[in-house]
Design a protein around this motif. Structure first.
Motif, PDB file in Angstrom:
ATOM      1  N   GLY A   1       7.737 148.950  52.789  1.00 33.30           N
ATOM      2  CA  GLY A   1       6.795 147.872  52.516  1.00 33.30           C
ATOM      3  C   GLY A   1       7.522 146.562  52.294  1.00 33.30           C
ATOM      4  N   THR A   2       6.752 145.504  52.144  1.00 34.63           N
ATOM      5  CA  THR A   2       7.303 144.170  51.916  1.00 34.63           C
ATOM      6  C   THR A   2       6.908 143.707  50.527  1.00 34.63           C
ATOM      7  OG1 THR A   2       7.033 143.659  54.265  1.00 34.63           O
ATOM      8  CG2 THR A   2       7.413 141.804  52.779  1.00 34.63           C
ATOM      9  N   ASP A   3       7.860 143.187  49.778  1.00 28.99           N
ATOM     10  CA  ASP A   3       7.568 142.678  48.444  1.00 28.99           C
ATOM     11  C   ASP A   3       6.572 141.524  48.540  1.00 28.99           C
ATOM     12  OD1 ASP A   3       8.161 142.451  45.533  1.00 28.99           O
ATOM     13  OD2 ASP A   3       8.863 140.478  46.144  1.00 28.99           O
ATOM     14  N   PRO A   4       5.524 141.518  47.708  1.00 33.56           N
ATOM     15  CA  PRO A   4       4.510 140.456  47.805  1.00 33.56           C
ATOM     16  C   PRO A   4       5.066 139.049  47.634  1.00 33.56           C
ATOM     17  CG  PRO A   4       3.701 142.263  46.435  1.00 33.56           C
ATOM     18  CD  PRO A   4       5.157 142.541  46.707  1.00 33.56           C
ATOM     19  N   GLY A   5       6.147 138.899  46.863  1.00 41.33           N
ATOM     20  CA  GLY A   5       6.703 137.573  46.621  1.00 41.33           C
ATOM     21  C   GLY A   5       7.738 137.128  47.635  1.00 41.33           C
ATOM     22  N   LEU A   6       7.999 137.951  48.677  1.00 41.62           N
ATOM     23  CA  LEU A   6       9.062 137.625  49.631  1.00 41.62           C
ATOM     24  C   LEU A   6       8.800 136.313  50.353  1.00 41.62           C
ATOM     25  CD1 LEU A   6      11.625 138.360  51.233  1.00 41.62           C
ATOM     26  CD2 LEU A   6      10.135 139.632  52.813  1.00 41.62           C
ATOM     27  N   ALA A   7       7.583 136.123  50.859  1.00 40.61           N
ATOM     28  CA  ALA A   7       7.297 134.922  51.644  1.00 40.61           C
ATOM     29  C   ALA A   7       7.511 133.657  50.818  1.00 40.61           C
ATOM     30  CB  ALA A   7       5.863 134.976  52.177  1.00 40.61           C
ATOM     31  N   LEU A   8       7.021 133.660  49.587  1.00 35.53           N
ATOM     32  CA  LEU A   8       7.150 132.468  48.744  1.00 35.53           C
ATOM     33  C   LEU A   8       8.602 132.181  48.396  1.00 35.53           C
ATOM     34  CD1 LEU A   8       6.072 130.220  46.918  1.00 35.53           C
ATOM     35  CD2 LEU A   8       5.778 131.929  45.123  1.00 35.53           C
ATOM     36  N   LEU A   9       9.306 133.176  47.867  1.00 37.98           N
ATOM     37  CA  LEU A   9      10.683 132.948  47.426  1.00 37.98           C
ATOM     38  C   LEU A   9      11.584 132.579  48.599  1.00 37.98           C
ATOM     39  CD1 LEU A   9      11.143 135.788  44.781  1.00 37.98           C
ATOM     40  CD2 LEU A   9      10.666 133.375  44.382  1.00 37.98           C
ATOM     41  N   SER A  10      11.445 133.274  49.717  1.00 34.84           N
ATOM     42  CA  SER A  10      12.292 132.960  50.869  1.00 34.84           C
ATOM     43  C   SER A  10      12.000 131.555  51.379  1.00 34.84           C
ATOM     44  CB  SER A  10      12.097 133.989  51.981  1.00 34.84           C
ATOM     45  OG  SER A  10      10.759 133.998  52.448  1.00 34.84           O
ATOM     46  N   PHE A  11      10.741 131.129  51.324  1.00 30.92           N
ATOM     47  CA  PHE A  11      10.410 129.771  51.774  1.00 30.92           C
ATOM     48  C   PHE A  11      11.100 128.730  50.908  1.00 30.92           C
ATOM     49  CE2 PHE A  11       7.931 125.887  51.658  1.00 30.92           C
ATOM     50  CZ  PHE A  11       7.748 125.618  53.002  1.00 30.92           C
ATOM     51  N   VAL A  12      10.951 128.868  49.596  1.00 33.88           N
ATOM     52  CA  VAL A  12      11.539 127.870  48.695  1.00 33.88           C
ATOM     53  C   VAL A  12      13.057 127.808  48.876  1.00 33.88           C
ATOM     54  CG1 VAL A  12      11.931 127.280  46.281  1.00 33.88           C
ATOM     55  CG2 VAL A  12       9.673 128.013  47.025  1.00 33.88           C
ATOM     56  N   PHE A  13      13.690 128.963  48.961  1.00 32.50           N
ATOM     57  CA  PHE A  13      15.146 128.976  49.100  1.00 32.50           C
ATOM     58  C   PHE A  13      15.584 128.404  50.454  1.00 32.50           C
ATOM     59  CE2 PHE A  13      14.975 131.803  45.485  1.00 32.50           C
ATOM     60  CZ  PHE A  13      16.162 131.545  44.823  1.00 32.50           C
ATOM     61  N   LEU A  14      14.917 128.802  51.525  1.00 34.15           N
ATOM     62  CA  LEU A  14      15.347 128.336  52.850  1.00 34.15           C
ATOM     63  C   LEU A  14      15.064 126.848  53.044  1.00 34.15           C
ATOM     64  CD1 LEU A  14      14.432 131.316  55.206  1.00 34.15           C
ATOM     65  CD2 LEU A  14      16.698 130.467  54.611  1.00 34.15           C
ATOM     66  N   VAL A  15      13.926 126.373  52.537  1.00 34.44           N
ATOM     67  CA  VAL A  15      13.644 124.946  52.666  1.00 34.44           C
ATOM     68  C   VAL A  15      14.659 124.130  51.873  1.00 34.44           C
ATOM     69  CG1 VAL A  15      12.013 123.130  52.005  1.00 34.44           C
ATOM     70  CG2 VAL A  15      11.198 125.148  53.213  1.00 34.44           C
ATOM     71  N   ALA A  16      14.912 124.532  50.637  1.00 34.36           N
ATOM     72  CA  ALA A  16      15.845 123.777  49.800  1.00 34.36           C
ATOM     73  C   ALA A  16      17.263 123.841  50.360  1.00 34.36           C
ATOM     74  CB  ALA A  16      15.815 124.324  48.377  1.00 34.36           C
ATOM     75  N   LEU A  17      17.724 125.040  50.717  1.00 39.83           N
ATOM     76  CA  LEU A  17      19.097 125.187  51.193  1.00 39.83           C
ATOM     77  C   LEU A  17      19.265 124.653  52.606  1.00 39.83           C
ATOM     78  CD1 LEU A  17      19.777 128.765  49.792  1.00 39.83           C
ATOM     79  CD2 LEU A  17      20.660 126.610  48.892  1.00 39.83           C
ATOM     80  N   GLY A  18      18.231 124.799  53.449  1.00 43.01           N
ATOM     81  CA  GLY A  18      18.320 124.273  54.805  1.00 43.01           C
ATOM     82  C   GLY A  18      18.371 122.759  54.820  1.00 43.01           C
ATOM     83  N   VAL A  19      17.548 122.134  54.005  1.00 36.53           N
ATOM     84  CA  VAL A  19      17.575 120.676  53.914  1.00 36.53           C
ATOM     85  C   VAL A  19      18.915 120.205  53.377  1.00 36.53           C
ATOM     86  CG1 VAL A  19      16.580 118.740  52.644  1.00 36.53           C
ATOM     87  CG2 VAL A  19      15.086 120.380  53.774  1.00 36.53           C
ATOM     88  N   ASP A  20      19.549 121.047  52.555  1.00 36.88           N
ATOM     89  CA  ASP A  20      20.880 120.752  52.028  1.00 36.88           C
ATOM     90  C   ASP A  20      21.833 120.382  53.161  1.00 36.88           C
ATOM     91  OD1 ASP A  20      22.587 120.545  49.870  1.00 36.88           O
ATOM     92  OD2 ASP A  20      23.311 122.588  50.063  1.00 36.88           O
ATOM     93  N   TYR A  21      21.900 121.230  54.192  1.00 37.93           N
ATOM     94  CA  TYR A  21      22.785 120.956  55.330  1.00 37.93           C
ATOM     95  C   TYR A  21      22.271 119.785  56.168  1.00 37.93           C
ATOM     96  CZ  TYR A  21      24.834 125.471  54.190  1.00 37.93           C
ATOM     97  OH  TYR A  21      25.451 126.512  53.540  1.00 37.93           O
ATOM     98  N   GLY A  22      20.940 119.651  56.231  1.00 33.35           N
ATOM     99  CA  GLY A  22      20.391 118.529  56.971  1.00 33.35           C
ATOM    100  C   GLY A  22      20.805 117.195  56.384  1.00 33.35           C
ATOM    101  N   ILE A  23      20.907 117.142  55.071  1.00 33.02           N
ATOM    102  CA  ILE A  23      21.343 115.906  54.418  1.00 33.02           C
ATOM    103  C   ILE A  23      22.773 115.568  54.830  1.00 33.02           C
ATOM    104  CG2 ILE A  23      21.948 114.909  52.177  1.00 33.02           C
ATOM    105  CD1 ILE A  23      19.507 116.320  51.032  1.00 33.02           C
ATOM    106  N   PHE A  24      23.654 116.580  54.850  1.00 31.49           N
ATOM    107  CA  PHE A  24      25.043 116.323  55.244  1.00 31.49           C
ATOM    108  C   PHE A  24      25.106 115.737  56.658  1.00 31.49           C
ATOM    109  CE2 PHE A  24      26.070 120.237  52.472  1.00 31.49           C
ATOM    110  CZ  PHE A  24      26.031 119.467  51.332  1.00 31.49           C
ATOM    111  N   LEU A  25      24.330 116.336  57.567  1.00 30.38           N
ATOM    112  CA  LEU A  25      24.365 115.896  58.959  1.00 30.38           C
ATOM    113  C   LEU A  25      23.736 114.516  59.122  1.00 30.38           C
ATOM    114  CD1 LEU A  25      25.085 116.820  61.871  1.00 30.38           C
ATOM    115  CD2 LEU A  25      22.739 117.649  62.063  1.00 30.38           C
ATOM    116  N   MET A  26      22.575 114.307  58.515  1.00 27.37           N
ATOM    117  CA  MET A  26      21.876 113.037  58.683  1.00 27.37           C
ATOM    118  C   MET A  26      22.592 111.877  58.001  1.00 27.37           C
ATOM    119  SD  MET A  26      19.227 112.962  60.588  1.00 27.37           S
ATOM    120  CE  MET A  26      17.955 113.956  61.373  1.00 27.37           C
ATOM    121  N   HIS A  27      23.268 112.149  56.895  1.00 25.89           N
ATOM    122  CA  HIS A  27      24.051 111.090  56.253  1.00 25.89           C
ATOM    123  C   HIS A  27      25.126 110.573  57.213  1.00 25.89           C
ATOM    124  CE1 HIS A  27      23.172 109.826  52.219  1.00 25.89           C
ATOM    125  NE2 HIS A  27      22.925 111.055  51.798  1.00 25.89           N
ATOM    126  N   ARG A  28      25.787 111.517  57.887  1.00 23.36           N
ATOM    127  CA  ARG A  28      26.833 111.081  58.817  1.00 23.36           C
ATOM    128  C   ARG A  28      26.231 110.350  60.016  1.00 23.36           C
ATOM    129  NH1 ARG A  28      32.411 111.832  59.404  1.00 23.36           N
ATOM    130  NH2 ARG A  28      32.989 110.310  60.951  1.00 23.36           N
TER     131      ARG A  28
END
Length: 683
Positions: free
Chosen positions: A549-576
Motif C-alpha cells: 500500500g501507499t502511506d496516506p501522507g506520501l503525496a503531501l510530504l514528497s511534494f513539500v520536500f521536492l518543491v523546496a529542495l528542487g527550487v533550491d537548485y533552481g536558485i543556484f542556476l538562475m542566480h548565475r
C-alpha cells in the motif's frame, strides 16, 4: 592585520565549542520526548484522536489492548486449548485486566482468540512495552492487537537512530571522497554536518519544550537526512568557490571571504526558501506532518549556520594543505578541462530548444501516469518491511476469521447519553456486538465489534455509518478508525498545504529573481518532477519492493520536500543566469554559461542529496522507504533532466522574456568589456 585575520578562524571555532557545550544537555534529552503513539501521528481534530485523548483521562488511563492468538494447522488439540486457558489465567493473575478474557474459536477449529485489555501501563510507553513483553513471555501463542503493534512500531523507530545515522554518514563520506579526490578534505564537511545534526537535536528539544511541537521517530529521522544532505550541498558549493578563489588570493582568509561573498547570497536564499517551504506543513492537521515542518526547517537552518560559519573557520585554519594532493596554488591556473558533460547537454538544448522542451515535458507526463498504478492505502499490518509478531498475529487472525471482526471499534459518549448511544450502536448495520465499559470524567466507553475483518471496505463503511448514526458529541475511534481518519485528513492537508507551499515558494522566488516568468518556470518544473517521481513509485512499489500500500501522507510530504529542495537548485542556476545577463549576455547564452559553470557542482550536490534520502529505502518502515524513494528519484530527475534540459531550453526559447517584468526583460546589451551592474552572485 594578517595575524588578526588568522585569529578570526580560531575565534569562530572557540565559539562553536561553547555552543556545542551548551547544546549537549538539550540534545541528549530529545529521545526522552520522542513519541510514536498513534495520537502523535493522528489528525488533531479527528474523532479517533478525541477518543484517544478521552480514554487517557478515564479511570486507569489509556488501555493497552492485546489479542492472544493460539493456532495449529489442522486444528487445535485438547492439550493446546488447556495450555491456552492456563496461560491466559496466568496473565490475568499477574496483571489487572479490565474484564476476564473469553476464548473465541474459529469455525475450522484451528485458532483460539483471547482479547486482553489492561489500563496498568496507562500512557507510559515504557510501561506499555514492558507489559507487552511480559505477556509474550507468559504465553506460547502469538501476541497481537493495537498495544503489541504499537510496541513493535516503537522498537522499530528506536532502532532507526543508529543505523540511519551510520548509513547516512557512510554514504556521504564515500561520495565526498569521490568528488574531492582527497584523503582529508572529505572529513571536514562531514564533521561539520555531524555538528549541525547535534545542534538541530538541541534546538528541536527546545522547541518542543517551548511550543509543544510533536517529535516522532519519523520527523527526527528525516531531520538527520536533511542536515547531512542539504548541509553537504552547501559545503560543496562553498568549497568549490573557495578552491577557485585560492588561486586568486595569496591568503586563505581572503579567499574564503571572497568565496562567502560569491556564493553566500545564493546559499542563504536557497536555504531560506527550503525552510519556508517546510514550515508550510504547520498548516496540516495531521500531527505527524505538522510536527515534521519545524523539525525539518530546524535541520536545514542548523546546516546553513554550520556550513557558513564553522566550515569556513575550519578550512581557513587548516589552510591549503587540506586539499592535498590537488592543492590550488596561488597564481596557478586550473588544468584545462575537457568539454564537460553539462556543456554538451547545454549545447544540445540550445540547438533544438523547442524539441528538447516538448520531449522532456512529454517524458515527465508519461511517467506521471504511473500514479494511476499506486497501490491503495497502506494498512497498519503492512507498515513494516519485515514481519514483527503483532503483524504475524493479525495475518493469522485474518486467515482464521475471514468473515468476522477481530479488532474492536471504540466509541466514547457523554455518560448521560451513553445508553442511547449503546442502543444506536447495536442497531447499526454491520455491528455484531456492542458493550458498555468504563465511565469517568463525564464519558463512557463503548466497545463495538464489527462483522467484517479490520480495515476492509465493509468495516470502513460500518465506521462511517456509526459516526453518522451517533451524531455530534459522540466519537468513534480505535485502530481502523485511526487509519480512516489519516486517509481523510491527508486529502484535506494536501488540498491546503500544496497550494500554500506553491504560493510561498513562488513569492520568495519572485522577490529573489525580480521576475515572474522565471519563478513560474522553476515551480512548474518541480511540480512536474513531483508527479513523475510519484508515477515511478506507482510503477515500482508493488512490482519491485512488494509494498502492499501507499502511506496516506506520501503525496503531501514528497511534494513539500521536492518543491523546496528542487527550487533550491533552481536558485543556484538562475542566480548565475541573472549574473551573466547583468554582464551583457543574452538569456540563451547566459543559460548555457550558467549550466556549464554550475552544472558540475549542482550535479554533485544532487547526487549527495539523492543518496542521503535513498538511505531511507533500506529502513524497516514502509512509509519512510516510500518517502525516501520518491524524493531520491525526484532529486535525480530534477538535477539531470529538469535543470539541465527543460529549464535551459525554456530560457533559450523565451529569451529576455524569462526576466519579465523586471528590468532585464528589456535591458540593452552593454558594449564589449562592460561590466556595469554586474553582481557577484556566482555559485
Amino acid at each position: 592585520m594578517q595575524g588578526r585575520k588568522r585569529t578570526v578562524g580560531w575565534g569562530v571555532l572557540a565559539l562553536w565549542v561553547i555552543v556545542i557545550a551548551l547544546a549537549a544537555p538539550l540534545a541528549g534529552k530529545l529521545g526522552d520526548v520522542q513519541r510514536d503513539r498513534a495520537v502523535d501521528y493522528l489528525p488533531a481534530s479527528a474523532d479517533s484522536t478525541q477518543v484517544a485523548k478521552i480514554t487517557e483521562q478515564m479511570p486507569g488511563g489509556e488501555s493497552t489492548d492485546l489479542v492472544l492468538v493460539y493456532h495449529r494447522d489442522g486444528g487445535l488439540t485438547p492439550e493446546d486449548k488447556a495450555t491456552a486457558a492456563w496461560e491466559v489465567r496466568q496473565v490475568a493473575a499477574e496483571h489487572p485486566l479490565t474484564s476476564p478474557p473469553q476464548a473465541v474459536p474459529s469455525e475450522d477449529g484451528s485458532t483460539l482468540l483471547y482479547a486482553v485489555s489492561s489500563t496498568e501501563p496507562g500512557t507510559d510507553e515504557a510501561a506499555r512495552d514492558a507489559f507487552v513483553h511480559d505477556v509474550r513471555e507468559t504465553v506460547s501463542g502469538e501476541v497481537g492487537g493495537p498495544g503489541a503493534l504499537a510496541t513493535d512500531a516503537s522498537e522499530v523507530y528506536n532502532s532507526l537512530d543508529g543505523p540511519l545515522l551510520y548509513t547516512t554518514v557512510a554514504v556521504v563520506a564515500v561520495l565526498l571522497i569521490v568528488i574531492y579526490r582527497s584523503p582529508f578534505l572529505w572529513l571536514v564537511p562531514l564533521v561539520v554536518a555531524g555538528t549541525a545534526d547535534y545542534l538541530s537535536m538541541a534546538v528541536t528539544y527546545a522547541l518542543h519544550q517551548g511550543f509543544d511541537i510533536s517529535v516522532s521517530g519519523q520527523s527526527t529521522g528525516v531531520m538527520t537526512i536533511l542536515v547531512f544532505g542539504a548541509g553537504t550541498d552547501y559545503a560543496l558549493l562553498l568549497v568549490s568557490r573557495y578552491r577557485e578563489e585560492l588561486r586568486r588570493a595569496p591568503r586563505p582568509y581572503d579567499a574564503m571571504a571572497a568565496a562567502l561573498r560569491g556564493c553566500g547570497p545564493a546559499v542563504l536564499a536557497s536555504s531560506g526558501t527550503v525552510a519556508l517551504g517546510m514550515l508550510c506543513l504547520l498548516a496540516a492537521d495531521m500531527n505527524s506532518s505538522r510536527g515534521m515542518g519545524p523539525t525539518a526547517a530546524v535541520g536545514v537552518l542548523c546546516a546553513l549556520v554550520a556550513m557558513m560559519t564553522l566550515l569556513p573557520a575550519l578550512l581557513v585554519v587548516l589552510g591549503r594543505r587540506v586539499f592535498w594532493p590537488l592543492i590550488p596554488a596561488y597564481g596557478s591556473e586550473p588544468k584545462a578541462a575537457r568539454r564537460s558533460l553539462f556543456a554538451a547537454m547545454g549545447s544540445s538544448a540550445g540547438r533544438r530548444p523547442l524539441a528538447v522542451l516538448v520531449a522532456g515535458a512529454a517524458a515527465l507526463a508519461a511517467l506521471a501516469l504511473g500514479t494511476l498504478n499506486l497501490p491503495g492505502a497502506l494498512k497498519q499490518e503492512d507498515s513494516f518491511s519485515s514481519t514483527p509478531e503483532a503483524v504475524a498475529a493479525m495475518k493469522t487472525l485474518a486467515a482464521a476469521y475471514p468473515r468476522a471482526g477481530t479488532q474492536p471499534i471504540t466509541v466514547v459518549a457523554p455518560t448521560p447519553a451513553s445508553s442511547r448511544a449503546l442502543e444506536t450502536a447495536r442497531a447499526t448495520e454491520g455491528v455484531t456486538k456492542a458493550e458498555a465499559g468504563r465511565s469517568g470524567q463525564g464519558w463512557t466507553e463503548i466497545t463495538v465489534v464489527a462483522a467484517y475483518p479490520p480495515q476492509t471496505p465493509a468495516e470502513t463503511a460500518t465506521i462511517r455509518e456509526l459516526r453518522s448514526a451517533l451524531g455530534d458529541g459522540v466519537y468513534v475511534g480505535g485502530p481502523s478508525a485511526e487509519r480512516l481518519d489519516m486517509a481523510d485528513t491527508s486529502t484535506r492537508d494536501r488540498n491546503i498545504v500544496v497550494p500554500l507551499a506553491v504560493v510561498v515558494v513562488l513569492l520568495v522566488l519572485i522577490a529573489l529573481l525580480r521576475s515572474i516568468v522565471a519563478p513560474l518556470i522553476l515551480v512548474a518544473a518541480v511540480v512536474a518532477v513531483w508527479g513523475a517521481s510519484l508515477g515511478i513509485g506507482g510503477l515500482l512499489f508493488e512490482s519491485l519492493f512488494a509494498f502492499e500500500g501507499t502511506d496516506p501522507g506520501l503525496a503531501l510530504l514528497s511534494f513539500v520536500f521536492l518543491v523546496a529542495l528542487g527550487v533550491d537548485y533552481g536558485i543556484f542556476l538562475m542566480h548565475r543566469m541573472r549574473e551573466e545577463c547583468l554582464g551583457g549576455a543574452e538569456p540563451g547564452a547566459a543559460a548555457l554559461t550558467a549550466l556549464r559553470t554550475t552544472g558540475g557542482v549542482i550535479a554533485s550536490a544532487g547526487l549527495v542529496l539523492a543518496a542521503t534520502f535513498a538511505v531511507l529505502v533500506n529502513m524497516p518502515m514502509v512509509q519512510l522507504a516510500e518517502l525516501g524513494f520518491v524524493i531520491a528519484v525526484g532529486v535525480l530527475l530534477d538535477t539531470f533532466l529538469v535543470r539541465t534540459y527543460l529549464v535551459t531550453s525554456a530560457s533559450v526559447l523565451l529569451g529576455r522574456k524569462v526576466w519579465w517584468p523586471g528590468p532585464l526583460a528589456g535591458k540593452p546589451v552593454p558594449t564589449a568589456g562592460s561590466d556595469t551592474g554586474r553582481e557577484r552572485v556566482r555559485v
